[in-house]
Write a protein that holds these residues in place. Structure first.
Motif, PDB file in Angstrom:
ATOM      1  N   ASN A 148       0.887  -1.282  -0.227  1.00  0.00           N
ATOM      2  CA  ASN A 148       0.133  -0.139   0.062  1.00  0.00           C
ATOM      3  C   ASN A 148       1.000   1.212  -0.001  1.00  0.00           C
ATOM      4  O   ASN A 148       1.528   1.404   0.979  1.00  0.00           O
ATOM      5  CB  ASN A 148      -1.010  -0.209   1.153  1.00  0.00           C
ATOM      6  N   LEU A 149       1.052   2.034  -1.012  1.00  0.00           N
ATOM      7  CA  LEU A 149       1.518   3.153  -1.285  1.00  0.00           C
ATOM      8  C   LEU A 149       0.806   4.378  -1.031  1.00  0.00           C
ATOM      9  O   LEU A 149       1.427   5.414  -0.931  1.00  0.00           O
ATOM     10  CB  LEU A 149       2.329   3.189  -2.588  1.00  0.00           C
ATOM     11  N   SER A 150      -0.101   4.440  -0.432  1.00  0.00           N
ATOM     12  CA  SER A 150      -1.374   5.644  -0.211  1.00  0.00           C
ATOM     13  C   SER A 150      -0.898   5.828   1.340  1.00  0.00           C
ATOM     14  O   SER A 150      -0.170   5.281   1.935  1.00  0.00           O
ATOM     15  CB  SER A 150      -2.701   4.797  -0.476  1.00  0.00           C
ATOM     16  N   ASP A 151      -1.611   6.962   1.603  1.00  0.00           N
ATOM     17  CA  ASP A 151      -1.482   7.603   2.706  1.00  0.00           C
ATOM     18  C   ASP A 151      -3.009   7.050   3.550  1.00  0.00           C
ATOM     19  O   ASP A 151      -3.007   7.653   4.673  1.00  0.00           O
ATOM     20  CB  ASP A 151      -1.350   8.893   2.915  1.00  0.00           C
ATOM     21  N   LYS A 152      -3.466   6.282   3.022  1.00  0.00           N
ATOM     22  CA  LYS A 152      -4.776   5.731   3.913  1.00  0.00           C
ATOM     23  C   LYS A 152      -4.937   4.070   3.588  1.00  0.00           C
ATOM     24  O   LYS A 152      -4.405   3.678   2.651  1.00  0.00           O
ATOM     25  CB  LYS A 152      -6.048   6.338   3.264  1.00  0.00           C
ATOM     26  N   PRO A 153      -5.833   3.934   4.425  1.00  0.00           N
ATOM     27  CA  PRO A 153      -5.889   2.052   4.366  1.00  0.00           C
ATOM     28  C   PRO A 153      -6.672   1.654   3.059  1.00  0.00           C
ATOM     29  O   PRO A 153      -7.376   2.653   2.439  1.00  0.00           O
ATOM     30  CB  PRO A 153      -6.762   1.704   5.579  1.00  0.00           C
ATOM     31  N   GLN A 154      -5.945   0.552   2.462  1.00  0.00           N
ATOM     32  CA  GLN A 154      -6.539   0.239   1.179  1.00  0.00           C
ATOM     33  C   GLN A 154      -7.148  -1.527   1.354  1.00  0.00           C
ATOM     34  O   GLN A 154      -6.477  -2.019   2.083  1.00  0.00           O
ATOM     35  CB  GLN A 154      -5.811   0.198  -0.002  1.00  0.00           C
ATOM     36  N   ALA A 271     -10.692 -11.091   2.867  1.00  0.00           N
ATOM     37  CA  ALA A 271     -10.025  -9.874   2.138  1.00  0.00           C
ATOM     38  C   ALA A 271      -9.114  -9.142   3.267  1.00  0.00           C
ATOM     39  O   ALA A 271      -9.537  -9.289   4.405  1.00  0.00           O
ATOM     40  CB  ALA A 271     -11.117  -8.875   1.593  1.00  0.00           C
ATOM     41  N   ARG A 272      -8.217  -8.440   2.640  1.00  0.00           N
ATOM     42  CA  ARG A 272      -7.092  -7.700   3.797  1.00  0.00           C
ATOM     43  C   ARG A 272      -7.399  -6.220   3.652  1.00  0.00           C
ATOM     44  O   ARG A 272      -7.702  -5.662   2.588  1.00  0.00           O
ATOM     45  CB  ARG A 272      -5.940  -8.254   3.243  1.00  0.00           C
ATOM     46  N   ILE A 273      -7.236  -5.698   4.676  1.00  0.00           N
ATOM     47  CA  ILE A 273      -6.876  -4.025   4.558  1.00  0.00           C
ATOM     48  C   ILE A 273      -5.637  -3.857   5.204  1.00  0.00           C
ATOM     49  O   ILE A 273      -5.166  -4.035   6.034  1.00  0.00           O
ATOM     50  CB  ILE A 273      -7.951  -3.663   5.873  1.00  0.00           C
ATOM     51  N   LEU A 274      -4.842  -3.077   4.064  1.00  0.00           N
ATOM     52  CA  LEU A 274      -3.517  -3.080   4.241  1.00  0.00           C
ATOM     53  C   LEU A 274      -3.533  -1.334   4.615  1.00  0.00           C
ATOM     54  O   LEU A 274      -4.100  -0.433   4.063  1.00  0.00           O
ATOM     55  CB  LEU A 274      -2.849  -2.903   2.835  1.00  0.00           C
ATOM     56  N   GLU A 275      -2.580  -0.992   5.793  1.00  0.00           N
ATOM     57  CA  GLU A 275      -2.484   0.090   6.340  1.00  0.00           C
ATOM     58  C   GLU A 275      -1.270   0.777   5.372  1.00  0.00           C
ATOM     59  O   GLU A 275      -0.685   0.020   4.730  1.00  0.00           O
ATOM     60  CB  GLU A 275      -1.959  -0.079   7.701  1.00  0.00           C
ATOM     61  N   PRO A 276      -1.250   2.209   5.364  1.00  0.00           N
ATOM     62  CA  PRO A 276      -0.398   2.692   4.464  1.00  0.00           C
ATOM     63  C   PRO A 276       1.221   2.165   4.812  1.00  0.00           C
ATOM     64  O   PRO A 276       1.593   1.981   6.121  1.00  0.00           O
ATOM     65  CB  PRO A 276      -0.264   4.304   5.205  1.00  0.00           C
ATOM     66  N   GLY A 277       1.737   1.783   3.864  1.00  0.00           N
ATOM     67  CA  GLY A 277       3.246   1.270   3.844  1.00  0.00           C
ATOM     68  C   GLY A 277       3.166  -0.239   4.259  1.00  0.00           C
ATOM     69  O   GLY A 277       4.397  -1.090   3.944  1.00  0.00           O
ATOM     70  N   GLU A 278       2.157  -0.869   4.346  1.00  0.00           N
ATOM     71  CA  GLU A 278       1.992  -2.352   4.709  1.00  0.00           C
ATOM     72  C   GLU A 278       2.251  -3.296   3.497  1.00  0.00           C
ATOM     73  O   GLU A 278       1.677  -2.870   2.387  1.00  0.00           O
ATOM     74  CB  GLU A 278       0.835  -2.585   5.455  1.00  0.00           C
ATOM     75  N   THR A 279       2.615  -4.402   3.535  1.00  0.00           N
ATOM     76  CA  THR A 279       2.935  -5.216   2.600  1.00  0.00           C
ATOM     77  C   THR A 279       2.334  -6.431   2.754  1.00  0.00           C
ATOM     78  O   THR A 279       2.358  -7.162   3.947  1.00  0.00           O
ATOM     79  CB  THR A 279       4.509  -5.505   2.159  1.00  0.00           C
ATOM     80  N   HIS A 280       1.668  -7.130   1.855  1.00  0.00           N
ATOM     81  CA  HIS A 280       1.074  -8.438   2.029  1.00  0.00           C
ATOM     82  C   HIS A 280       1.553  -9.351   0.874  1.00  0.00           C
ATOM     83  O   HIS A 280       1.652  -8.941  -0.520  1.00  0.00           O
ATOM     84  CB  HIS A 280      -0.450  -8.440   2.198  1.00  0.00           C
ATOM     85  N   THR A 281       1.859 -10.795   1.340  1.00  0.00           N
ATOM     86  CA  THR A 281       2.344 -11.549   0.274  1.00  0.00           C
ATOM     87  C   THR A 281       1.240 -12.669   0.327  1.00  0.00           C
ATOM     88  O   THR A 281       1.243 -13.389   1.437  1.00  0.00           O
ATOM     89  CB  THR A 281       3.853 -12.178   0.283  1.00  0.00           C
ATOM     90  N   LEU A 282       0.748 -12.867  -0.830  1.00  0.00           N
ATOM     91  CA  LEU A 282      -0.016 -14.241  -1.425  1.00  0.00           C
ATOM     92  C   LEU A 282       0.560 -15.420  -1.847  1.00  0.00           C
ATOM     93  O   LEU A 282       1.355 -14.849  -3.032  1.00  0.00           O
ATOM     94  CB  LEU A 282      -1.279 -13.957  -2.023  1.00  0.00           C
ATOM     95  N   SER A 283       1.047 -16.560  -1.440  1.00  0.00           N
ATOM     96  CA  SER A 283       2.093 -17.262  -2.049  1.00  0.00           C
ATOM     97  C   SER A 283       1.129 -18.756  -2.297  1.00  0.00           C
ATOM     98  O   SER A 283       0.231 -19.103  -1.525  1.00  0.00           O
ATOM     99  CB  SER A 283       3.122 -17.686  -1.210  1.00  0.00           C
ATOM    100  N   THR A 284       1.772 -19.423  -3.373  1.00  0.00           N
ATOM    101  CA  THR A 284       1.350 -20.687  -3.609  1.00  0.00           C
ATOM    102  C   THR A 284       2.369 -21.604  -3.894  1.00  0.00           C
ATOM    103  O   THR A 284       3.520 -20.992  -4.812  1.00  0.00           O
ATOM    104  CB  THR A 284       0.057 -20.903  -4.566  1.00  0.00           C
ATOM    105  N   GLU A 285       2.446 -22.790  -3.883  1.00  0.00           N
ATOM    106  CA  GLU A 285       3.564 -23.600  -4.137  1.00  0.00           C
ATOM    107  C   GLU A 285       2.891 -24.929  -4.698  1.00  0.00           C
ATOM    108  O   GLU A 285       1.878 -25.745  -4.139  1.00  0.00           O
ATOM    109  CB  GLU A 285       4.490 -24.252  -3.133  1.00  0.00           C
ATOM    110  N   ILE A 286       3.334 -25.361  -6.114  1.00  0.00           N
ATOM    111  CA  ILE A 286       2.553 -26.561  -6.748  1.00  0.00           C
ATOM    112  C   ILE A 286       3.789 -27.398  -7.108  1.00  0.00           C
ATOM    113  O   ILE A 286       4.557 -27.178  -7.501  1.00  0.00           O
ATOM    114  CB  ILE A 286       1.831 -26.112  -7.980  1.00  0.00           C
ATOM    115  N   LYS A 287       3.629 -28.759  -6.392  1.00  0.00           N
ATOM    116  CA  LYS A 287       4.601 -29.764  -6.720  1.00  0.00           C
ATOM    117  C   LYS A 287       3.816 -31.189  -6.679  1.00  0.00           C
ATOM    118  O   LYS A 287       2.943 -31.491  -6.205  1.00  0.00           O
ATOM    119  CB  LYS A 287       5.792 -29.539  -5.540  1.00  0.00           C
ATOM    120  N   ARG A 288       4.777 -32.099  -7.576  1.00  0.00           N
ATOM    121  CA  ARG A 288       4.507 -33.500  -7.540  1.00  0.00           C
ATOM    122  C   ARG A 288       4.894 -34.212  -6.471  1.00  0.00           C
ATOM    123  O   ARG A 288       6.171 -33.846  -6.168  1.00  0.00           O
ATOM    124  CB  ARG A 288       4.683 -34.118  -8.859  1.00  0.00           C
ATOM    125  N   ILE A 289       4.395 -35.357  -5.975  1.00  0.00           N
ATOM    126  CA  ILE A 289       4.994 -35.962  -4.885  1.00  0.00           C
ATOM    127  C   ILE A 289       5.147 -37.658  -5.056  1.00  0.00           C
ATOM    128  O   ILE A 289       4.155 -37.821  -6.171  1.00  0.00           O
ATOM    129  CB  ILE A 289       4.382 -35.761  -3.298  1.00  0.00           C
TER     130      ILE A 289
END
Length: 289
Positions: A148-154, A271-289
């Motif tokens: 979030n690069l804004s000065d308000k929550p997004q 859904a997430r509320i990101l505060e100013p300057g906050e970073t969120h990472t959504l991750s997935t890993e796909i692998k055969r076993i």
């Protein structure tokens, strides 16, 4: 037919198809892969000596300006129709840029970014940085990094809409969701509980909530795939089945037989509320076993 545009490195070429859409073509000792620069959309990932990790529609012409059917579409900064505008947000039809690469004998890592001016033009009044990191090797990992690069929550809602190949949907089972609550998008019933493995005898379109554990796909010919997630407490499971397959664009009538979607998400109440300057990472890993 592909037309060569530029060479990013010995292992990464930028190619344009006959319609003018640009792709990163990856030929690495550990993996071969293909990523559309429009949408930062990975459409193919084949670890050395393995079967493909992703399903891609064989009839998609891969034209520019149109969402692709298969691979891993990036839904951002909203999922489905949660906000006015294009379904699943702006990221999957916007042009991204390759900003960094790292190569090792067993993996290749790429970082793509959606330019900030592109975001500002399409989302007036909002300010974001969006990056997609792909780690390719014997498994496929994707990190979708939002600041979030804004000065308000997004507010942020998103998904990594992963299409996975199966030998037969009739023999496919998903384990790891037992006891989880879900919304059934087909029936409209908002409160359901998963009992046993997820199996497929008709259209499935579900959002599972308050769930973090890996999901194991088991199918014919001893197929076993693990889908793990991080930064996600919701997961979408989807197969269009017979009737919807005939109505979907760029999708074979029998395409439902060979694919299933297991999507890392931040959807609905996740859904997430990101505060100013906050970073969120959504991750997935796909692998055969």
């Amino acid at each position: 037919m592909n037309v060569k545009v530029a060479v990013a490195s010995k292992e990464i070429r930028v190619l344009r198809n006959i319609h003018g859409r640009e792709f990163l073509e990856i030929d690495h000792p550990a993996v071969q892969a293909r990523i559309s620069l429009e949408g930062a959309h990975i459409v193919s990932c084949v670890p050395a000596g393995e079967e493909p990790l992703l399903w891609m529609s064989p009839i998609d012409p891969e034209e520019p300006g149109k969402p692709l059917r298969g691979g891993v579409p990036i839904c951002w900064p909203w999922f489905a129709g949660e906000r006015p505008g294009p379904a699943h947000g702006i990221a999957r039809t916007s042009q991204w840029v390759l900003t960094d690469t790292y190569s090792a004998p067993h993996l290749l890592r790429l970082l793509l970014e959606l330019p900030e001016d592109t975001i500002r033009k399409q989302l007036p009044g909002e300010a974001w940085r969006l990056q997609a990191e792909f780690e390719l090797g014997q498994s496929l990992s994707i990190n979708l990094i939002t600041t979030n690069l804004s000065d308000k929550p997004q507010v942020l809602s998103q998904a990594l809409h992963s299409y996975l190949p199966v030998h037969s949907i009739h023999s496919t089972q998903l384990w790891g969701l037992e006891g989880a609550s879900y919304v059934d998008q087909v029936t409209g019933v908002a409160s359901n509980t998963q009992h046993g493995a997820v199996t497929f005898t008709g259209e499935v379109d579900r959002i599972y909530y308050d769930h973090r554990s890996p999901i194991q796909l088991e199918g014919a010919e001893d197929q076993r795939v693990i889908v793990a997630r991080d930064g996600s407490q919701s997961v979408v499971v989807w197969n269009p089945w017979i009737d919807k397959s005939t109505r979907l664009s760029q999708f074979p009538d029998d395409g439902y037989l060979g694919m299933v979607c297991i999507e890392a998400a931040n959807a609905g109440p996740d859904a997430r509320i990101l505060e100013p300057g906050e970073t969120h990472t959504l991750s997935t890993e796909i692998k055969r076993i």
